[in-house]
Design an enzyme around this catalytic site. Sequence first.
Site, mmCIF file in Angstrom:
data_model
loop_
_atom_site.group_PDB
_atom_site.id
_atom_site.type_symbol
_atom_site.label_atom_id
_atom_site.label_comp_id
_atom_site.label_asym_id
_atom_site.label_seq_id
_atom_site.Cartn_x
_atom_site.Cartn_y
_atom_site.Cartn_z
ATOM 1 N N GLN A 75 17.031 121.030 8.643
ATOM 2 C CA GLN A 75 17.002 121.858 9.849
ATOM 3 C C GLN A 75 17.530 123.266 9.586
ATOM 4 O OE1 GLN A 75 18.426 119.896 13.392
ATOM 5 N NE2 GLN A 75 18.939 121.825 14.383
ATOM 6 N N HIS A 89 17.911 113.473 14.497
ATOM 7 C CA HIS A 89 17.460 113.071 13.166
ATOM 8 C C HIS A 89 17.456 111.551 13.048
ATOM 9 C CE1 HIS A 89 17.845 117.149 11.181
ATOM 10 N NE2 HIS A 89 18.385 117.354 12.374
ATOM 11 N N CYS A 144 12.647 114.906 7.353
ATOM 12 C CA CYS A 144 13.842 115.176 6.555
ATOM 13 C C CYS A 144 13.503 115.010 5.072
ATOM 14 C CB CYS A 144 14.933 114.195 6.972
ATOM 15 S SG CYS A 144 16.266 114.004 5.798
ATOM 16 N N GLU A 145 13.842 116.012 4.285
ATOM 17 C CA GLU A 145 13.497 115.946 2.863
ATOM 18 C C GLU A 145 14.343 114.940 2.091
ATOM 19 O OE1 GLU A 145 16.035 119.499 0.743
ATOM 20 O OE2 GLU A 145 14.173 120.056 1.716
ATOM 21 N N HIS A 146 15.443 114.486 2.662
ATOM 22 C CA HIS A 146 16.305 113.549 1.956
ATOM 23 C C HIS A 146 15.833 112.101 2.070
ATOM 24 C CE1 HIS A 146 19.485 116.811 2.855
ATOM 25 N NE2 HIS A 146 18.962 117.012 1.672
ATOM 26 N N HIS A 147 15.267 111.744 3.227
ATOM 27 C CA HIS A 147 14.847 110.356 3.453
ATOM 28 C C HIS A 147 13.388 110.241 3.883
ATOM 29 C CE1 HIS A 147 19.241 110.594 4.349
ATOM 30 N NE2 HIS A 147 19.257 109.552 3.541
ATOM 31 N N CYS A 167 17.249 109.877 10.423
ATOM 32 C CA CYS A 167 18.055 109.429 9.285
ATOM 33 C C CYS A 167 19.503 109.185 9.702
ATOM 34 C CB CYS A 167 17.987 110.427 8.130
ATOM 35 S SG CYS A 167 18.533 112.086 8.544
#
Length: 198
Positions: free
Chosen positions: A128, A156, A87-90, A158
């Site tokens: 995703q 996920h 995941c690019e956020h976390h 996250c």
Amino acid sequence: MSYKYFEEYNQKVTDTMKNSFHEIIKGVGEDPEREGVVKTPERAAKAMQFLTQGYSMGAEEILKQAVFEESYDEMVVVKDIELYSLCEHHMLPFFGKAHIAYIPNGKIIGLSKLPRVVDVFARRLQVQERLTHDILECLNKTLQPQGVAVVIEAVHMCMMMRGVQKQNSATTTSGFRGQFKEIETRNEFLKLISSELR
């Protein structure tokens, strides 16, 4: 004979990332010189390079290596393709499976290339939704089929390990082009990927 395992890494990148992971380990309150974690920065640096190797790969080039002229014009489905991404956020993992179908338009693709394309895009920092779109557009552009469909089901970390901490939630994304925009064709595809054909 001892077990040999070899992976090639860019030493400059490894060293830079190794130093960063060393600081992260210190930042969380751990002793980076403790025996159990003294080699962790280098291992983590190599793991991160492996998990993001998709940036150095070209999905279209992979597909073009195995395109064949063929008159077959019915649906081709490859389902349950395992995928692992970050995941690019976390920068926490998400993983699941992809289902791909296309209807040839004079060209077919070597079946093993479809999972390879999934890996190219999954081995990048992702969401995703974009992963689904990237796979779909790559196949549509390269093969120019009568239609293409992609469905991804994933969980996920996250959402499971932090944040809302929901353990049983899964995310499904989909994309359809060409003939798969027609309800009958789309339903046939969805029925095939939900069946237990083995």
